[in-house]
Every structure is written in structure tokens, then in C-alpha cells.
Scaffold this active site. Structure first.
Site, mmCIF file in Angstrom:
data_model
loop_
_atom_site.group_PDB
_atom_site.id
_atom_site.type_symbol
_atom_site.label_atom_id
_atom_site.label_comp_id
_atom_site.label_asym_id
_atom_site.label_seq_id
_atom_site.Cartn_x
_atom_site.Cartn_y
_atom_site.Cartn_z
ATOM 1 C CD GLU A 158 -2.872 -1.399 2.248
ATOM 2 O OE1 GLU A 158 -2.978 -0.478 3.074
ATOM 3 O OE2 GLU A 158 -3.535 -2.463 2.313
ATOM 4 C CD GLU A 273 -4.318 -8.179 1.199
ATOM 5 O OE1 GLU A 273 -5.248 -7.550 1.732
ATOM 6 O OE2 GLU A 273 -3.130 -7.791 1.276
HETATM 7 O O1 G3I Z 1 -1.237 -8.194 17.249
HETATM 8 C C1 G3I Z 1 -2.100 -8.958 18.086
HETATM 9 C C2 G3I Z 1 -1.363 -10.134 18.678
HETATM 10 O O2 G3I Z 1 -0.300 -9.679 19.514
HETATM 11 C C3 G3I Z 1 -2.339 -10.970 19.462
HETATM 12 O O3 G3I Z 1 -1.657 -12.107 19.981
HETATM 13 C C4 G3I Z 1 -3.441 -11.406 18.542
HETATM 14 C C5 G3I Z 1 -4.457 -12.256 19.283
HETATM 15 O O4 G3I Z 1 -5.505 -12.554 18.387
HETATM 16 O O5 G3I Z 1 -4.103 -10.278 17.999
HETATM 17 C C6 G3I Z 1 -3.257 -9.454 17.246
HETATM 18 O O6 G3I Z 1 -4.071 -8.418 16.913
HETATM 19 C C7 G3I Z 1 -4.893 -8.271 15.847
HETATM 20 C C8 G3I Z 1 -4.735 -9.270 14.655
HETATM 21 O O7 G3I Z 1 -5.502 -8.830 13.515
HETATM 22 C C9 G3I Z 1 -5.236 -10.656 14.995
HETATM 23 O O8 G3I Z 1 -6.625 -10.631 15.150
HETATM 24 C C10 G3I Z 1 -4.501 -6.901 15.392
HETATM 25 O O9 G3I Z 1 -4.764 -6.004 16.484
HETATM 26 C C11 G3I Z 1 -5.375 -6.513 14.217
HETATM 27 O O10 G3I Z 1 -4.980 -5.224 13.721
HETATM 28 C C12 G3I Z 1 -5.126 -7.522 13.089
HETATM 29 O O11 G3I Z 1 -5.949 -7.130 12.008
HETATM 30 C C13 G3I Z 1 -5.478 -7.561 10.721
HETATM 31 C C14 G3I Z 1 -5.080 -6.297 9.932
HETATM 32 O O12 G3I Z 1 -4.737 -6.640 8.567
HETATM 33 C C15 G3I Z 1 -3.870 -5.610 10.548
HETATM 34 O O13 G3I Z 1 -2.786 -6.539 10.570
HETATM 35 C C16 G3I Z 1 -6.621 -8.286 10.031
HETATM 36 O O14 G3I Z 1 -6.863 -9.503 10.706
HETATM 37 C C17 G3I Z 1 -6.237 -8.558 8.586
HETATM 38 O O15 G3I Z 1 -7.327 -9.143 7.879
HETATM 39 C C18 G3I Z 1 -5.848 -7.248 7.881
HETATM 40 O O16 G3I Z 1 -5.431 -7.564 6.592
HETATM 41 C C19 G3I Z 1 -5.135 -6.428 5.741
HETATM 42 C C20 G3I Z 1 -3.889 -6.759 4.930
HETATM 43 O O17 G3I Z 1 -2.806 -7.020 5.799
HETATM 44 C C21 G3I Z 1 -3.571 -5.625 3.970
HETATM 45 N N1 G3I Z 1 -4.733 -5.345 3.079
HETATM 46 C C22 G3I Z 1 -5.950 -5.026 3.828
HETATM 47 C C23 G3I Z 1 -6.309 -6.184 4.767
HETATM 48 C C24 G3I Z 1 -7.597 -5.908 5.503
HETATM 49 O O18 G3I Z 1 -7.452 -4.789 6.339
#
Ligand code: G3I
Length: 365
Positions: A158, A273
Site C-alpha cells: 500500500e 487478498e
Molecule cells: O497483534 C495482536 C497479537 O499480539 C495478538 O496475539 C493477537 C491475538 O488474536 O491479535 C493481534 O491483533 C490483531 C490481529 O488482527 C489478529 O486478530 C490486530 O490487532 C489486528 O490489527 C489484526 O488485524 C489484521 C489487519 O490486517 C492488521 O494486521 C486483520 O486480521 C487482517 O485481515 C488485515 O489484513 C489487511 C492486509 O494485511 C492488507 N490489506 C488489507 C487487509 C484488511 O485490512
């Protein structure tokens, strides 16, 4: 061998060869990964270390349908590291890689440099010295650790954001603050040094539809890729995320021109994705109609992408709706946007994917 036995048997990696060697097997009885492999491509899904821990039917389905897995969040800087002084926690990623090895899956890496899911202290960085002190070691350490296990990387995710009003259409991120637009080239050079056999991709979203904003995104992506290639930067491919949206307007010619331009630059392409966000009024429609609409949206885009030998593979962002990020962050709590539903039953999209892969022109490496 009946359908259930075959589907169960396909769960293991070794069975992939069996499925591929059974040309008479009906497309719906062969895993999507095996069908994609027959066309010289991969099919996979994002998954989490939690799904590995949970095991059970969803993990079995991931084994049966995928030839590639992508850690959904575990490889991101903010998941690996919280405090500046701590060493990265690779255990969640390693649990996915270990299961992938056991199941004969390849792993796609997502992502080394992204402005989201960063440690808080990284988001505040902004000088060239910060880049040398923190970003260089991060890219080197992660890429090197998985140099023999991750075959394709989203090195930078991105990098384009037309609404940031930057003359180069690039997103104003901490990395841009540190090095200017050249941060992208530097990231690819570092990744290539650390993982010389990995295929290195630039990844972005909002590129499949005909509206003005997406036209500017396509322009920004092509301009960046042209610059990288002219500088001899080791960028091998482009990942179009493929978060589709029923509300948007698709134009076959527009997307085909974009795909053909990328291929014409000598780049590989991946849909990285794939999922479908439904229209806001979808909740009132019969479930099957909603699922048919989502399948039709996927067909518009993949019919174009699979026409091009540059396409190396397709990854859905989750395999079943119950696992989808769209359920957590979008206003449709029961969004129907993936190949399997909440009860792990195949949706029309699964049938569409099987048919498209089965009919795709073979891609030669
Ligand atoms: O970071 C913690 C981790 O320390 C903890 O152990 C774990 C427990 O479940 O949670 C983790 O946190 C969350 C993680 O998802 C797992 O649920 C994060 O706070 C949360 O931000 C993360 O969200 C992901 C997001 O990217 C940010 O990484 C989404 O699942 C994922 O679907 C989303 O994917 C993005 C792509 O990378 C880029 N393109 C867009 C897409 C959708 O937003």
C-alpha cells in the site's frame, strides 16, 4: 474413491500429486490448489496462528483446498515486535510455517513494509538515520530468517495513496518521511540481499474498478513500478489485493489493460487478498442470491486475470466467511464474501473458482 474420501485424502500435501494425476476427477472433487497447480498457478488463503492452534474442520479445509498459505497478521512488524528493545516474537509465524511444511504448503510472506500494524514507536520515526537504525535490521532479520521458506513476499504494501496529494501519488508514511519515495527501492534491495531466491512483489488495493480514484491508483502503481524497473530494482511482481466491492463499477477493458500493462513490463501478477464486500442492502436478500452475486463479482475479475500467463496465483483473504476481516470491520455482520460459508459449506464462489482454474490456460514458468 468417493467424494468424501477423496476430499479428506486431499487434505495432506502429498495427496496434491494424486489429485493432479487424476485428470478425470470432476473439478468439484479436486482441491482448488490442485486445480490451480494444473494451470501452473497456486491457490491459497490467508490464515492465522489461531486457526492452526484450533485445528479441526477449518484447518482440514485449508489443507484440502490450498497449495499456498499466507499468515494474515503474524509477519507484520507490529505483531513481531511491541517494544523497541524487545526481540521479535516469531513463534506465531513459526507455528504456521511448521504446519505448512507438514501439509506440503508453500508460504507467501505478507508484509515487510506497511504503514499499518506497526509498533507504536516505529510510527513516530522519520529520519534517514531511523531507517538505517531500525528499518534495515527489521527487513534483513525477517527476510533472512525465512529465506528458504517464503517463496513470494509482499515487500512493500500500500505505497500508493492519491488522496495524500503527493505529486508522485505515493502514500505519506513513516517510511516515506525517512527516505522519500526511494524507500520502496531500498526495501526491495534489502529483501533481495536477504532472500535472493524469493519472488518480490509490490502489493496494493483499489485497482480493479473503473472509477476515477482507482484510475489514479493504477496510474500511481504503474509510475512507481516503471521507476523501480528503470533503476534495476529487484521487483518481480505486483500483487493486486482484490478486496472486491459489489457497489463498484467493473469494466473488463479497463482492468484488462492494467493487467496487460503489468505483464508487458515483464512482471508477475498475483491476486493476493480476494474477497467480496456486499452492498449495504444485501442483508435483506436470500442468502443464495447474495452468494451468487459475490461469485459473479469474483468471476468478472478472475476471468481477466486468469487470461494472462503473468498471473502466478490467487489468495483469498480467509477461506470461510466466519474467518473474514470483513465481519470485524465492515457494517455487514454476516457478509457473504468467500468460497465457504460460516458452516464451512462451499458457496457458489467455490464452484466459480474451480471452474475458472479448470478452464484456465496453462501458465509456463
Ligand atoms: O497483534 C495482536 C497479537 O499480539 C495478538 O496475539 C493477537 C491475538 O488474536 O491479535 C493481534 O491483533 C490483531 C490481529 O488482527 C489478529 O486478530 C490486530 O490487532 C489486528 O490489527 C489484526 O488485524 C489484521 C489487519 O490486517 C492488521 O494486521 C486483520 O486480521 C487482517 O485481515 C488485515 O489484513 C489487511 C492486509 O494485511 C492488507 N490489506 C488489507 C487487509 C484488511 O485490512
Amino acid at each position: 474413491m468417493n467424494r468424501t474420501t477423496r476430499r479428506t485424502f486431499i487434505a495432506g500435501g502429498a495427496a496434491m500429486a494424486v489429485a493432479a494425476a487424476v485428470p478425470s476427477a470432476r473439478a468439484e472433487d479436486v482441491g482448488l490448489g490442485a486445480l490451480a497447480t494444473r494451470s501452473g498457478r497456486f491457490f491459497g488463503s490467508a490464515l492465522t496462528s489461531e486457526a492452526i492452534r484450533r485445528g479441526g474442520d477449518y484447518l482440514r479445509l485449508l489443507g484440502e483446498e490450498c497449495s499456498v498459505w499466507v499468515p494474515e497478521w503474524e509477519l507484520k512488524w507490529g505483531a513481531l515486535v511491541k517494544e523497541r528493545t524487545e526481540a521479535p516474537n516469531f513463534r506465531p509465524v513459526d507455528s504456521i510455517l511448521s504446519a505448512a511444511r507438514e501439509g506440503g504448503k508453500r508460504v507467501r510472506g505478507h508484509t515487510l513494509v506497511w504503514h499499518e500494524h506497526l509498533p507504536d514507536w516505529v510510527a513516530k520515526l522519520g529520519t534517514a538515520g531511523d531507517w538505517d537504525r531500525f528499518v534495515v535490521p527489521h527487513i534483513r532479520q525477517v527476510a533472512e530468517r525465512y529465506r528458504d521458506e517464503i517463496f513470494q513476499w509482499d515487500v512493500v504494501n500500500e505505497a500508493i495513496e492519491p488522496f495524500d496529494d503527493s505529486p508522485d501519488l505515493m502514500r505519506q508514511t513513516p517510511f516515506y518521511r525517512m527516505l522519500g519515495p526511494d524507500y520502496v527501492a531500498e526495501a526491495f534491495r534489502l529483501a533481495h540481499e536477504a532472500a535472493p531466491t524469493a519472488r518480490l512483489y509490490l502489493n496494493d488495493y483499489g485497482l480493479c474498478y473503473a472509477d476515477g480514484a482507482q484510475e489514479r491508483r493504477r496510474k500511481g502503481v504503474l509510475r512507481l513500478l516503471e521507476r523501480l524497473l528503470s533503476q534495476g530494482v529487484p521487483v518481480h511482481g505486483f500483487g493486486s489485493q482484490g478486496h472486491l466491492d459489489i457497489r463498484s463499477t467493473f469494466n473488463d477493458r479497463v482492468f484488462r489493460d492494467f493487467v496487460e500493462t503489468l505483464a508487458g513490463m515483464g512482471l508477475e501478477l498475483a491476486i493476493t487478498e480476494l474477497d467480496v464486500r456486499e452492498a449495504d442492502d444485501a442483508a435483506g436478500l436470500p442468502r443464495v442470491e447474495r452468494q451468487e452475486r459475490a461469485a459473479a463479482e469474483v468471476e468478472k475479475v478472475l476471468a481477466v486475470a486468469l487470461d494472462n500467463p503473468a498471473l502466478t496465483g490467487v489468495v483469498t483473504w480467509g477461506l470461510a466467511d466466519s474467518e473474514s476481516w470483513l465481519r470485524k470491520t465492515r457494517p455487514i455482520p454476516d457478509n457473504q464474501g468467500l468460497p465457504y460459508d460460516d458452516q464451512l459449506r462451499p458457496t457458489p464462489m467455490r464452484r466459480t473458482l474451480a471452474r475458472l482454474f479448470a478452464g484456465a490456460a496453462k501458465r509456463h514458468e
